[in-house]
Design a protein around this motif. Structure first.
Motif, PDB file in Angstrom:
ATOM      1  N   SER A  27       0.820  -1.217   0.000  1.00 31.89           N
ATOM      2  CA  SER A  27       0.000   0.000   0.000  1.00 31.89           C
ATOM      3  C   SER A  27       0.850   1.260   0.000  1.00 31.89           C
ATOM      4  CB  SER A  27      -0.943   0.006   1.210  1.00 31.89           C
ATOM      5  OG  SER A  27      -0.238   0.284   2.419  1.00 31.89           O
ATOM      6  N   MET A  28       2.092   1.142   0.448  1.00 28.59           N
ATOM      7  CA  MET A  28       3.016   2.277   0.430  1.00 28.59           C
ATOM      8  C   MET A  28       3.718   2.408  -0.914  1.00 28.59           C
ATOM      9  SD  MET A  28       2.691   3.621   3.432  1.00 28.59           S
ATOM     10  CE  MET A  28       4.112   4.709   3.540  1.00 28.59           C
ATOM     11  N   ILE A  29       4.070   1.274  -1.511  1.00 27.62           N
ATOM     12  CA  ILE A  29       4.854   1.282  -2.745  1.00 27.62           C
ATOM     13  C   ILE A  29       4.001   1.657  -3.957  1.00 27.62           C
ATOM     14  CG2 ILE A  29       6.174  -0.176  -4.343  1.00 27.62           C
ATOM     15  CD1 ILE A  29       7.112  -1.772  -1.868  1.00 27.62           C
ATOM     16  N   ASP A  30       2.803   1.085  -4.053  1.00 26.25           N
ATOM     17  CA  ASP A  30       1.967   1.312  -5.242  1.00 26.25           C
ATOM     18  C   ASP A  30       0.507   1.477  -4.825  1.00 26.25           C
ATOM     19  OD1 ASP A  30       1.227   1.633  -7.849  1.00 26.25           O
ATOM     20  OD2 ASP A  30       1.756  -0.388  -8.517  1.00 26.25           O
ATOM     21  N   PRO A  31       0.171   2.566  -4.171  1.00 31.88           N
ATOM     22  CA  PRO A  31      -1.173   2.734  -3.607  1.00 31.88           C
ATOM     23  C   PRO A  31      -2.269   2.905  -4.649  1.00 31.88           C
ATOM     24  CG  PRO A  31       0.108   4.744  -3.368  1.00 31.88           C
ATOM     25  CD  PRO A  31       1.051   3.706  -3.864  1.00 31.88           C
ATOM     26  N   ASN A  32      -1.914   3.144  -5.909  1.00 32.09           N
ATOM     27  CA  ASN A  32      -2.920   3.340  -6.960  1.00 32.09           C
ATOM     28  C   ASN A  32      -3.205   2.075  -7.774  1.00 32.09           C
ATOM     29  OD1 ASN A  32      -3.628   6.309  -6.990  1.00 32.09           O
ATOM     30  ND2 ASN A  32      -1.400   6.451  -7.083  1.00 32.09           N
ATOM     31  N   ASN A  33      -2.598   0.986  -7.389  1.00 30.48           N
ATOM     32  CA  ASN A  33      -2.707  -0.241  -8.176  1.00 30.48           C
ATOM     33  C   ASN A  33      -3.990  -0.993  -7.823  1.00 30.48           C
ATOM     34  OD1 ASN A  33      -2.335  -2.971  -9.178  1.00 30.48           O
ATOM     35  ND2 ASN A  33      -0.168  -2.445  -9.442  1.00 30.48           N
ATOM     36  N   GLU A  34      -4.936  -0.976  -8.733  1.00 27.94           N
ATOM     37  CA  GLU A  34      -6.242  -1.586  -8.463  1.00 27.94           C
ATOM     38  C   GLU A  34      -6.169  -3.112  -8.432  1.00 27.94           C
ATOM     39  OE1 GLU A  34      -9.506  -0.030 -10.660  1.00 27.94           O
ATOM     40  OE2 GLU A  34      -8.855   2.046 -10.471  1.00 27.94           O
ATOM     41  N   GLU A  35      -5.230  -3.691  -9.168  1.00 33.24           N
ATOM     42  CA  GLU A  35      -5.076  -5.141  -9.125  1.00 33.24           C
ATOM     43  C   GLU A  35      -4.584  -5.600  -7.756  1.00 33.24           C
ATOM     44  OE1 GLU A  35      -2.708  -6.671 -12.268  1.00 33.24           O
ATOM     45  OE2 GLU A  35      -3.966  -5.822 -13.863  1.00 33.24           O
ATOM     46  N   ILE A  36      -3.638  -4.849  -7.209  1.00 33.03           N
ATOM     47  CA  ILE A  36      -3.155  -5.171  -5.859  1.00 33.03           C
ATOM     48  C   ILE A  36      -4.280  -4.991  -4.852  1.00 33.03           C
ATOM     49  CG2 ILE A  36      -1.610  -4.426  -4.002  1.00 33.03           C
ATOM     50  CD1 ILE A  36       0.508  -3.826  -6.097  1.00 33.03           C
ATOM     51  N   LEU A  37      -5.057  -3.953  -4.993  1.00 30.60           N
ATOM     52  CA  LEU A  37      -6.190  -3.711  -4.090  1.00 30.60           C
ATOM     53  C   LEU A  37      -7.155  -4.892  -4.119  1.00 30.60           C
ATOM     54  CD1 LEU A  37      -7.882  -1.941  -2.210  1.00 30.60           C
ATOM     55  CD2 LEU A  37      -8.823  -0.822  -4.246  1.00 30.60           C
ATOM     56  N   ALA A  38      -7.486  -5.359  -5.309  1.00 30.92           N
ATOM     57  CA  ALA A  38      -8.401  -6.498  -5.426  1.00 30.92           C
ATOM     58  C   ALA A  38      -7.802  -7.749  -4.784  1.00 30.92           C
ATOM     59  CB  ALA A  38      -8.720  -6.756  -6.895  1.00 30.92           C
ATOM     60  N   PHE A  39      -6.491  -7.923  -4.967  1.00 32.67           N
ATOM     61  CA  PHE A  39      -5.807  -9.075  -4.378  1.00 32.67           C
ATOM     62  C   PHE A  39      -5.884  -9.019  -2.849  1.00 32.67           C
ATOM     63  CE2 PHE A  39      -1.786 -10.583  -2.471  1.00 32.67           C
ATOM     64  CZ  PHE A  39      -1.891 -11.935  -2.757  1.00 32.67           C
ATOM     65  N   LEU A  40      -5.616  -7.852  -2.273  1.00 28.14           N
ATOM     66  CA  LEU A  40      -5.657  -7.719  -0.817  1.00 28.14           C
ATOM     67  C   LEU A  40      -7.062  -7.965  -0.276  1.00 28.14           C
ATOM     68  CD1 LEU A  40      -3.327  -4.621  -0.196  1.00 28.14           C
ATOM     69  CD2 LEU A  40      -2.763  -7.043  -0.025  1.00 28.14           C
ATOM     70  N   LYS A  41      -8.066  -7.533  -0.996  1.00 30.48           N
ATOM     71  CA  LYS A  41      -9.453  -7.769  -0.564  1.00 30.48           C
ATOM     72  C   LYS A  41      -9.773  -9.261  -0.543  1.00 30.48           C
ATOM     73  CE  LYS A  41     -11.609  -3.388  -1.932  1.00 30.48           C
ATOM     74  NZ  LYS A  41     -12.575  -2.734  -2.846  1.00 30.48           N
ATOM     75  N   SER A  42      -9.270  -9.987  -1.544  1.00 29.40           N
ATOM     76  CA  SER A  42      -9.523 -11.431  -1.570  1.00 29.40           C
ATOM     77  C   SER A  42      -8.778 -12.138  -0.446  1.00 29.40           C
ATOM     78  CB  SER A  42      -9.116 -12.011  -2.930  1.00 29.40           C
ATOM     79  OG  SER A  42      -7.704 -11.983  -3.104  1.00 29.40           O
TER      80      SER A  42
END
Length: 387
Positions: free
Chosen positions: A343-358
Motif C-alpha cells: 500500500s506504500m509502494i503502489d497505492p494506486n494499483n487496483e489489481e493489488i487492491l483487489a488481491f488484498l481484498k480477496s
C-alpha cells in the motif's frame, strides 16, 4: 592496594587487545535506583535488561565480597572501507555499526578472559582470587561502571563517550575481590549541545541521559511482532539497530577505529540486498548472518524490517516478492507487513487492491486482518483521490 599489579594490567592491556581500561570500587550504584524504578514504572524499559534492579546496582548481591570493578572498552569502526557493489534494480538494507563484524559479546568475552588469565599469572599467589566477567547481558550497567572507572562520560544519549574513540566503543567489566586504587570518574561534557535529542526521529531521548527505550528505533528493529506503524517510515532502510544519536554527536566527528580484525564488516553482509532476505532459509540466515550481534533475535525481525525497508525505498521491483510473501509465507506478521508495504509502494494499483481484498476474506489472524484492512482503506482513498 595492589598498585604494582594495577600498573602491570594497564601496561599489558593493549597487548591483550583492550583499547581502554579503568578501575573503580565495588561500591553500590544506588544513586541510580530512583531512575531505574521510574523507568520501569513508566514502561520505558525494553525487557532485555536484567530484571532485578538491586542486582544491577549492588555488586555484593551478585559477587561474594567484591572489592573492585575493572572496566574495559574496545573501539569499533564507524566507516566501511569498501562499499558493496551496486546492482541495478536492487536495494540494500543496513545493519547499525554495533553489529558489524563478529558479535561483540564474543570479542569482549575473549578479552575479559585474557585479562583474567594475565591477572592470575601476575598477582600474589598466596591470595585466593575471584572474578566475575560480564558484558551487556550481565547484571551491572556497563555505562555506569565505565563512567565511574574514568573511561568516559555518559552523554545525553545515554551512551559512554570516550575522548579517544567517541561513543563507538563496546564495554565490559570484571568484578573481583582484589582491591585496586579507583580511577577518577568523568562528569558529563555535553554542555548546551542537544543534537542527539533534537535529531532523534522518535523523541526517545529524555534529555538527561535516560530514554524511553521502547521508542528507540534500535529496540523497534529487534522486536518480533508487528512494528507499530508510526516507527516504520523512520527506520528508513536500516534493518537492525540505529546510529542516529551517534552520527550527530560532535564527539564522534572523525572517529573511525580499525584496531580489531574481527570487527571489520563484510559489506555484503552488513549492507545486504533486501529482496533475497524475504525468502532466506534458517540455514542460509545462520550461515550468512549468524556471527553478527544483529542476528540474535533470529531471521523473522530482519525479514520484517527488510519488507519495511523496501516500502520506505518505494521499490516497485519488489512487488512480486511481497505478493509471494502474502500468498506463501505461513507467518501472519510477515503477510500483514507485506500488505502494508504494498500500500506504500503502489497505492494506486487496483489489481493489488483487489488481491488484498480477496486475501482479507481468508485471513484468520486478527492483527493481520487489521493490517490488511488498513492497507485496503489507504489504497481506496488514494485511488479515489482522497489522499
Amino acid at each position: 592496594m595492589n598498585s604494582i599489579l594495577k600498573d602491570k594490567i594497564i601496561h599489558a592491556s593493549q597487548d591483550l587487545g583492550i583499547d581502554k581500561i579503568g578501575f573503580t570500587t565495588a561500591a553500590p550504584f544506588d544513586h541510580l535506583k530512583q531512575s531505574l524504578e521510574e523507568q520501569k514504572v513508566n514502561e520505558h524499559t525494553t525487557g532485555f535488561e536484567h530484571p532485578i534492579i538491586d542486582e544491577r546496582l549492588y555488586p555484593d548481591q551478585i559477587f561474594n565480597q567484591p572489592q573492585s570493578i575493572i572496566s574495559i572498552a574496545l573501539a569499533y569502526p564507524s566507516r566501511i572501507k569498501t562499499r558493496p557493489k551496486s546492482i541495478r534494480g536492487e536495494k540494500r538494507g543496513k545493519f547499525a555499526r554495533a553489529s558489524w563484524g563478529t558479535d561483540y559479546h564474543h570479542i569482549l568475552e575473549d578479552r575479559l578472559q585474557k585479562l583474567i588469565t594475565f591477572i592470575k599469572e601476575e598477582a600474589d599467589q598466596d591470595q585466593t582470587l575471584t572474578f566475575k566477567p560480564m558484558v551487556d547481558t550481565g547484571e551491572l550497567i556497563d555505562v555506569a561502571v565505565a563512567q565511574r572507572a574514568g573511561l568516559g562520560f555518559i552523554g545525553k544519549n545515554g551512551l559512554l563517550i570516550t575522548e579517544e574513540f567517541g561513543s563507538y566503543v563496546y564495554l565490559g567489566e570484571i568484578i573481583t575481590n582484589i582491591p585496586f586504587e579507583p580511577d577518577t570518574p568523568i562528569e558529563n561534557k555535553c554542555g548546551e549541545c542537544t543534537k542527539c535529542i533534537d535529531l532523534c526521529p522518535t523523541s526517545a531521548l529524555l534529555g538527561d541521559g535516560r530514554m524511553n527505550a521502547r521508542r528507540c528505533l534500535s529496540y523497534q528493529t529487534q522486536t518480533k511482532g508487528y512494528m507499530p506503524e508510526e516507527f516504520r517510515p523512520k527506520i528508513r532502510t536500516i534493518i537492525y539497530g540505529c546510529d542516529i544519536c551517534q552520527e550527530v554527536c560532535p564527539y564522534n566527528k572523525g572517529k573511525d577505529s580499525h584496531f580489531h580484525e574481527e570487527m571489520e564488516p563484510d559489506p555484503e553482509v552488513v549492507m545486504p540486498l533486501l529482496k533475497p532476505l524475504l525468502t532466506i532459509s534458517n540455514k542460509e540466515f545462520k550461515t550468512k548472518f549468524g556471527y553478527l550481534a544483529g542476528s540474535w533475535r533470529g531471521k523473522k525481525p530482519i525479514q520484517r524490517n527488510a519488507i519495511i525497508a523496501l516500502a520506505n525505498a518505494r521499490d516497485k521491483t519488489s512487488i512480486p516478492n511481497l505478493l509471494r510473501c502474502i500468498e506463501e509465507d505461513p507467518r501472519p506478521m510477515i503477510r500483514g507487513t507485506s500488505a502494508w508495504a504494498l500500500s506504500m509502494i503502489d497505492p494506486n494499483n487496483e489489481e493489488i487492491l483487489a488481491f488484498l481484498k480477496s486475501v482479507l476474506t481468508q485471513e484468520t489472524d486478527e492483527e493481520t486482518q487489521h493490517e490488511l484492512l488498513t492497507a485496503i482503506q489507504k489504497m481506496e482513498k488514494t485511488i479515489k483521490g482522497e489522499s
